[in-house]
Scaffold this motif. Structure first.
Motif, PDB file in Angstrom:
ATOM      1  N   ARG A  92       0.839  -1.126   0.083  1.00  0.00           N
ATOM      2  CA  ARG A  92      -0.009   0.112  -0.004  1.00  0.00           C
ATOM      3  C   ARG A  92       0.731   1.424   0.044  1.00  0.00           C
ATOM      4  O   ARG A  92       0.530   2.099  -0.833  1.00  0.00           O
ATOM      5  N   LEU A  93       1.796   1.342   0.903  1.00  0.00           N
ATOM      6  CA  LEU A  93       2.787   2.523   0.820  1.00  0.00           C
ATOM      7  C   LEU A  93       3.515   2.734  -0.465  1.00  0.00           C
ATOM      8  O   LEU A  93       3.535   3.804  -0.915  1.00  0.00           O
ATOM      9  N   ASP A  94       3.974   1.628  -0.928  1.00  0.00           N
ATOM     10  CA  ASP A  94       4.662   1.855  -2.172  1.00  0.00           C
ATOM     11  C   ASP A  94       3.503   2.400  -3.325  1.00  0.00           C
ATOM     12  O   ASP A  94       3.951   3.065  -4.281  1.00  0.00           O
ATOM     13  N   THR A  95       2.347   1.805  -3.283  1.00  0.00           N
ATOM     14  CA  THR A  95       1.316   2.427  -4.225  1.00  0.00           C
ATOM     15  C   THR A  95       1.274   3.910  -4.118  1.00  0.00           C
ATOM     16  O   THR A  95       1.264   4.953  -4.846  1.00  0.00           O
ATOM     17  N   VAL A  96       1.046   4.247  -2.820  1.00  0.00           N
ATOM     18  CA  VAL A  96       1.052   5.603  -2.455  1.00  0.00           C
ATOM     19  C   VAL A  96       2.181   6.532  -2.797  1.00  0.00           C
ATOM     20  O   VAL A  96       2.075   7.476  -3.411  1.00  0.00           O
ATOM     21  N   TYR A  97       3.448   6.111  -2.602  1.00  0.00           N
ATOM     22  CA  TYR A  97       4.460   6.696  -2.484  1.00  0.00           C
ATOM     23  C   TYR A  97       4.798   6.987  -4.147  1.00  0.00           C
ATOM     24  O   TYR A  97       5.166   8.230  -4.673  1.00  0.00           O
ATOM     25  N   ALA A  98       4.699   5.926  -5.039  1.00  0.00           N
ATOM     26  CA  ALA A  98       4.882   5.822  -6.277  1.00  0.00           C
ATOM     27  C   ALA A  98       3.855   6.883  -7.179  1.00  0.00           C
ATOM     28  O   ALA A  98       4.300   7.394  -7.979  1.00  0.00           O
ATOM     29  N   THR A  99       2.692   6.713  -6.718  1.00  0.00           N
ATOM     30  CA  THR A  99       1.656   7.498  -7.399  1.00  0.00           C
ATOM     31  C   THR A  99       2.158   8.926  -7.330  1.00  0.00           C
ATOM     32  O   THR A  99       1.944   9.740  -8.362  1.00  0.00           O
ATOM     33  N   PHE A 100       2.710   9.640  -6.208  1.00  0.00           N
ATOM     34  CA  PHE A 100       2.818  11.032  -6.017  1.00  0.00           C
ATOM     35  C   PHE A 100       4.341  11.318  -6.591  1.00  0.00           C
ATOM     36  O   PHE A 100       4.550  12.264  -7.028  1.00  0.00           O
ATOM     37  N   ALA A 101       5.156  10.267  -6.570  1.00  0.00           N
ATOM     38  CA  ALA A 101       6.333  10.478  -7.131  1.00  0.00           C
ATOM     39  C   ALA A 101       6.209  10.578  -8.712  1.00  0.00           C
ATOM     40  O   ALA A 101       6.750  11.470  -9.192  1.00  0.00           O
ATOM     41  N   GLU A 102       5.329   9.887  -9.400  1.00  0.00           N
ATOM     42  CA  GLU A 102       4.896  10.165 -10.806  1.00  0.00           C
ATOM     43  C   GLU A 102       4.353  11.452 -11.132  1.00  0.00           C
ATOM     44  O   GLU A 102       4.531  11.760 -12.208  1.00  0.00           O
ATOM     45  N   GLN A 103       3.734  11.952 -10.060  1.00  0.00           N
ATOM     46  CA  GLN A 103       3.159  13.345 -10.204  1.00  0.00           C
ATOM     47  C   GLN A 103       4.114  14.317 -10.137  1.00  0.00           C
ATOM     48  O   GLN A 103       3.860  15.710 -10.332  1.00  0.00           O
ATOM     49  N   GLY A 104       5.462  13.930  -9.614  1.00  0.00           N
ATOM     50  CA  GLY A 104       6.436  15.060  -9.304  1.00  0.00           C
ATOM     51  C   GLY A 104       6.213  15.742  -8.007  1.00  0.00           C
ATOM     52  O   GLY A 104       6.600  16.942  -7.969  1.00  0.00           O
ATOM     53  N   THR A 105       5.265  15.187  -7.246  1.00  0.00           N
ATOM     54  CA  THR A 105       4.912  15.785  -6.179  1.00  0.00           C
ATOM     55  C   THR A 105       6.052  15.535  -4.937  1.00  0.00           C
ATOM     56  O   THR A 105       6.625  14.349  -4.816  1.00  0.00           O
ATOM     57  N   ILE A 106       6.346  16.548  -4.068  1.00  0.00           N
ATOM     58  CA  ILE A 106       7.387  16.483  -2.960  1.00  0.00           C
ATOM     59  C   ILE A 106       6.846  15.642  -1.952  1.00  0.00           C
ATOM     60  O   ILE A 106       5.822  15.949  -1.767  1.00  0.00           O
ATOM     61  N   LEU A 107       7.201  14.658  -1.670  1.00  0.00           N
ATOM     62  CA  LEU A 107       6.845  13.569  -0.416  1.00  0.00           C
ATOM     63  C   LEU A 107       7.617  13.852   0.758  1.00  0.00           C
ATOM     64  O   LEU A 107       8.605  13.738   0.817  1.00  0.00           O
ATOM     65  N   LEU A 108       6.765  13.878   1.785  1.00  0.00           N
ATOM     66  CA  LEU A 108       7.223  13.626   3.094  1.00  0.00           C
ATOM     67  C   LEU A 108       6.744  12.690   3.804  1.00  0.00           C
ATOM     68  O   LEU A 108       5.702  12.218   3.863  1.00  0.00           O
ATOM     69  N   THR A 109       7.660  12.008   4.558  1.00  0.00           N
ATOM     70  CA  THR A 109       7.548  10.604   5.218  1.00  0.00           C
ATOM     71  C   THR A 109       8.195  10.841   6.695  1.00  0.00           C
ATOM     72  O   THR A 109       8.910  11.437   6.908  1.00  0.00           O
ATOM     73  N   ALA A 110       7.703   9.972   7.464  1.00  0.00           N
ATOM     74  CA  ALA A 110       8.407   9.761   8.791  1.00  0.00           C
ATOM     75  C   ALA A 110       8.118   8.246   9.554  1.00  0.00           C
ATOM     76  O   ALA A 110       7.373   7.703   9.207  1.00  0.00           O
ATOM     77  N   CYS A 111       9.130   7.849  10.150  1.00  0.00           N
ATOM     78  CA  CYS A 111       9.312   6.787  10.895  1.00  0.00           C
ATOM     79  C   CYS A 111       8.809   7.253  12.445  1.00  0.00           C
ATOM     80  O   CYS A 111       9.051   8.337  12.820  1.00  0.00           O
ATOM     81  N   LEU A 112       8.110   6.146  13.027  1.00  0.00           N
ATOM     82  CA  LEU A 112       7.284   6.631  14.241  1.00  0.00           C
ATOM     83  C   LEU A 112       7.840   5.502  15.323  1.00  0.00           C
ATOM     84  O   LEU A 112       8.075   4.578  15.255  1.00  0.00           O
ATOM     85  N   PRO A 113       7.568   6.056  16.609  1.00  0.00           N
ATOM     86  CA  PRO A 113       7.882   5.314  18.084  1.00  0.00           C
ATOM     87  C   PRO A 113       7.045   4.172  17.977  1.00  0.00           C
ATOM     88  O   PRO A 113       5.941   4.431  17.467  1.00  0.00           O
ATOM     89  N   ASP A 114       7.496   2.973  18.545  1.00  0.00           N
ATOM     90  CA  ASP A 114       6.510   2.111  18.656  1.00  0.00           C
ATOM     91  C   ASP A 114       5.319   2.299  19.899  1.00  0.00           C
ATOM     92  O   ASP A 114       5.752   2.845  20.988  1.00  0.00           O
ATOM     93  N   PRO A 115       4.213   2.019  19.694  1.00  0.00           N
ATOM     94  CA  PRO A 115       3.116   2.231  20.562  1.00  0.00           C
ATOM     95  C   PRO A 115       3.204   1.472  22.247  1.00  0.00           C
ATOM     96  O   PRO A 115       2.749   2.254  23.054  1.00  0.00           O
TER      97      PRO A 115
END
Length: 286
Positions: free
Chosen positions: A97-120
């Protein structure tokens, strides 16, 4: 000059839970939006699509299409913790799912922000046998986010470690969402990354809270009322599985084979990422 369009996708962290303003939430993404461009002639159009409880499935199947319709210049995708709190957790599905989302925005030339998070589990202060399985899941999600962020050239924030995690002043009463100071910390750190890449020209968000922190009594009241319901809604389906995982954890610990659980998780992450690479090569081979 048209406004910069910034769209935020994700769960309650992006929605702004923990940073109340008026009758709703503000959060790190809204704070960051104010510092993306300088001057009234370069305004920012900000849209927050984050929804409390959202998983990677919600982002891929609902929020993605809504975001694309807005034609963003900049998009943040911060999600994954809720996936780890479900009995349906599957790192292969999360990665796809993340690959689909990231790839879609990358193909549009959109700047993408991501973050890794602490474990709950650690943030909630769960006992070790209960916390370790959740930590292992979150490490798996973070490993996928790291790999895919690198693949698609995302501006990535390492938010899963650092002194801010142990600073109680950064966190709201539920211990799972940042308070205003914590949301500001995320906004400041994202802004620094964007400014360093020449992608943010406005002033950095202030790290200092605008509103007084909730009193201890207010925090306890939240936990006794809305907070309890929040935890129950997100963990009910996980609890039986989590108890089984805890038993397995204790069994391996007694045998001195706990390392096998870590190796199993690492292998699952590697397999999930390898599967994405194979699926990308198949059309070329055809």
């Amino acid at each position: 000059m048209r406004p910069v369009r910034f769209v935020a996708l994700g769960d309650s962290l992006t929605e702004g839970v923990g940073d109340p303003v008026g009758e709703g939430w503000r959060g790190w993404a809204a704070l960051l939006a104010d510092g993306l461009s300088a001057g009234p002639e370069a305004a920012v159009e900000f849209t927050n699509l984050g929804v409390s409880g959202a998983q990677t499935r919600d982002v891929a199947e609902r929020q993605l299409s809504d975001a694309l319709a807005l034609r963003p210049d900049l998009v943040s995708v911060v999600v994954g913790v809720n996936d780890t709190l479900r009995c349906t957790f599957d790192i292969h599905a999360v990665a796809a799912r993340l690959d689909t989302v990231y790839a879609t925005f990358a193909e549009q030339g959109t700047i993408l922000l991501t973050a890794c998070l602490p474990d709950p589990g650690a943030m909630l202060g769960l006992p070790g046998a209960l916390a370790r399985p959740l930590a292992r899941r979150q490490r798996a999600v973070n490993a996928v986010v790291h790999a895919l962020s690198d693949r698609y050239g995302a501006v990535h924030l390492h938010a899963s470690e650092g002194a801010w995690l142990a600073d109680r002043a950064m966190w709201s009463a539920d211990r799972l969402h940042p308070g205003e100071r914590g949301h500001r910390q995320l906004a400041v750190r994202f802004h620094a990354l964007l400014a360093g890449a020449g992608l943010a020209t406005g002033p950095a968000p202030s790290p200092e809270p605008e509103f007084p922190a909730p009193t201890r009594s207010a925090g306890l009241w939240w936990l006794a009322t809305a907070g309890t319901g929040w935890v129950v809604r997100r963990c009910t389906d996980l609890l039986p599985q989590l108890l089984a995982l805890a038993v397995d954890e204790l069994r391996h610990r007694a045998r001195g084979t706990s390392a096998r659980l870590d190796l199993r998780t690492s292998a699952a992450v590697s397999a999930a990422l390898a599967a994405l690479s194979v699926s990308e090569r198949q059309p070329d081979a055809a």
